[in-house]
Design an enzyme around this catalytic site. Structure first.
Site, PDB file in Angstrom:
ATOM      1  N   LYS A  37       0.862  -1.189   0.000  1.00 13.34           N
ATOM      2  CA  LYS A  37       0.000   0.000   0.000  1.00 13.34           C
ATOM      3  C   LYS A  37       0.892   1.230   0.000  1.00 13.34           C
ATOM      4  O   LYS A  37       2.009   1.184   0.517  1.00 13.34           O
ATOM      5  CB  LYS A  37      -0.873   0.014   1.275  1.00 13.34           C
TER       6      LYS A  37
HETATM    7  N1  GLU Z   1      -7.237   0.045  -3.208  1.00 19.61           N
HETATM    8  C1  GLU Z   1      -8.011  -1.143  -3.437  1.00 19.61           C
HETATM    9  C2  GLU Z   1      -8.018  -2.020  -2.194  1.00 19.61           C
HETATM   10  O1  GLU Z   1      -7.857  -1.557  -1.107  1.00 19.61           O
HETATM   11  C3  GLU Z   1      -7.586  -1.865  -4.700  1.00 19.61           C
HETATM   12  C4  GLU Z   1      -6.155  -2.310  -4.743  1.00 19.61           C
HETATM   13  C5  GLU Z   1      -5.721  -2.828  -6.107  1.00 19.61           C
HETATM   14  O2  GLU Z   1      -6.532  -2.857  -7.019  1.00 19.61           O
HETATM   15  O3  GLU Z   1      -4.555  -3.190  -6.214  1.00 19.61           O
HETATM   16  O4  GLU Z   1      -8.274  -3.194  -2.266  1.00 19.61           O
END
Ligand code: GLU
Length: 411
Positions: free
Chosen positions: A103
């Protein structure tokens, strides 16, 4: 609980206890692979220089390249990004994607920047982290405060360092190697698992009443698909206010209204409502689809819903989770409920790597299958082990990561 743990790791340890993981192995699974913090300085439109702090936490790559969004929000900090990176590892494992978890984010209110400033901020951030990300190592995507435009800038800036590599980021615009249905994917996935929960309980989603906290990307598509499947959304709040209508809100009209008016507040098809009222609404299903940490020891006692489906990441504190358990409220956890976004990100990555384009119906069908399969697996573990769905989802996710880690060994 025999292990000292931060708040966010309590859920991990509950499942690790069931899996019988040793203390040393837990340390290995919990510690991030890499944790980077950078200073992102840009020139503002007024000529002044402003400095922001950016983060990328790569949590685990035992099952494949690390995957997870980029968040632009004033509350972004190291702790939050670490927690969210870890959640991505368990999430990708729950839906069985060949990924690990990561993240990133920048502590910034994107609404306070012009489009040009936002572009410069994104490009500068890419310049600082480009060596640690890539289609085979770590693939960012949208999260709160970012969208397909930000991903397009990301891809373009990455290209200046590494050449044409559309699979270096997902959630891109359709015109730039994006995937059909990626924007609606998280919201749609939330409804698929809610539907599946009803199916296992011998009930129907159609006719159920729903309260929705959040009407951004996830909340709005969630509302749209709930409406399409016959559920009655009776209450919605967002960052500016709220609206309720016991007969069900007219979601298609509200979607247009919210877009024009930057939120649901003042919608003529209902009465105003506060967040506290929303949590205490006498509905069947409560869906938190906004920031983390919303359902707490303070707010949880007022909840009257029978089911909570976590569209947001990390919306429930362990204290609130305990309260829901005592009240007999079933909680579908974030790492299962909101996995639709990363699932369609995976479809995008696969298409980019194979240079193909799948139609929307194919994406929707594949999403439905993956989410339902994951829900059924979690449901089965919950039945077999007599544990809540959250613990079952963690058992499934952590179990898969632990097996991959063991099989690979240490070089
Ligand atoms: N931000 C989204 C999540 O928390 C998607 C992450 C992604 O598609 O890699 O799952």
């Amino acid at each position: 609980m025999t292990h000292a743990a931060s708040k966010s790791e309590l859920f991990f340890h509950q499942a690790a206890d069931h899996l019988g993981l040793s203390a040393r192995f837990r340390v290995l699974l919990l510690a991030p692979e890499r944790d980077v913090k950078v200073q992102v300085a840009i020139r503002l439109d007024n000529g002044e220089i402003e400095t922001f702090i950016g983060y990328r936490v790569q949590h685990d790559n035992a099952r494949g390249p690390m995957k997870g969004g980029l968040r632009f929000h004033p509350q972004v900090d190291e702790d939050e990004v670490r927690t969210l990176a870890q959640l991505m590892t368990w999430k990708t494992a729950v839906v069985d994607l060949p990924y690990g978890g990561a993240k990133g984010g920048i502590a910034v209110d994107p609404r306070s920047l012009s489009k040009g400033e936002l572009e410069r901020l994104t490009r500068k951030f890419v310049d600082q982290i480009h060596e640690m990300v890539g289609p085979d190592s770590d693939i960012p995507a949208p999260d709160m405060g970012t969208n397909s435009q930000v991903m397009a800038w990301f891809m373009n800036q990455y290209q200046t360092h590494h050449g044409f590599q559309p699979a270096c980021v997902t959630g891109k615009p359709l015109e730039l190697h994006g995937c059909e249905g990626r924007e609606e994917a998280t919201g749609r996935g939330v409804v698929i698992v809610t539907d599946r929960l009803m199916h296992h309980l011998g009930q129907k989603l159609a006719g159920k009443t729903v309260a929705l906290q959040g009407f951004g990307n996830v909340g709005s598509f969630c509302g749209k698909v709930l409406h399409e499947r016959g559920a009655r959304v009776v209450a919605i709040t967002d960052h500016r206010g709220g609206v309720k209508n016991a007969n069900g809100l007219d979601i298609p009209t509200l979607l247009t209204y919210a877009q024009k008016n930057d939120g649901v507040a003042g919608f003529p098809g209902g009465d105003p409502m506060t967040n506290a009222e929303l949590f205490a609404s006498p509905v069947d299903i409560l869906i938190p689809a906004a920031l983390g940490g919303q359902l707490t020891a303070e707010t949880a006692p007022s909840v009257r819903a029978k089911y909570i489906v976590e569209a947001a990441n990390d919306p429930t504190t362990p204290e609130a989770d305990e309260i829901f358990l005592k009240k007999g409220i079933t909680v579908v956890p974030d790492i299962l409920a909101n996995a639709g976004g990363v699932t369609v990100s995976y479809f995008e990555w696969v298409q980019n790597r194979s240079v193909v384009h799948w139609p929307l119906e194919e994406i929707r069908g594949r999403l439905e299958t993956r989410m339902s399969t994951a829900f059924d697996a979690v449901w089965q573990i919950a039945q077999d082990r007599k544990v809540p769905l959250r613990t079952a989802a963690y058992i499934l996710g952590i179990g898969r990561v632990a097996r991959a880690t063991e099989l690979a060994g240490v070089s």
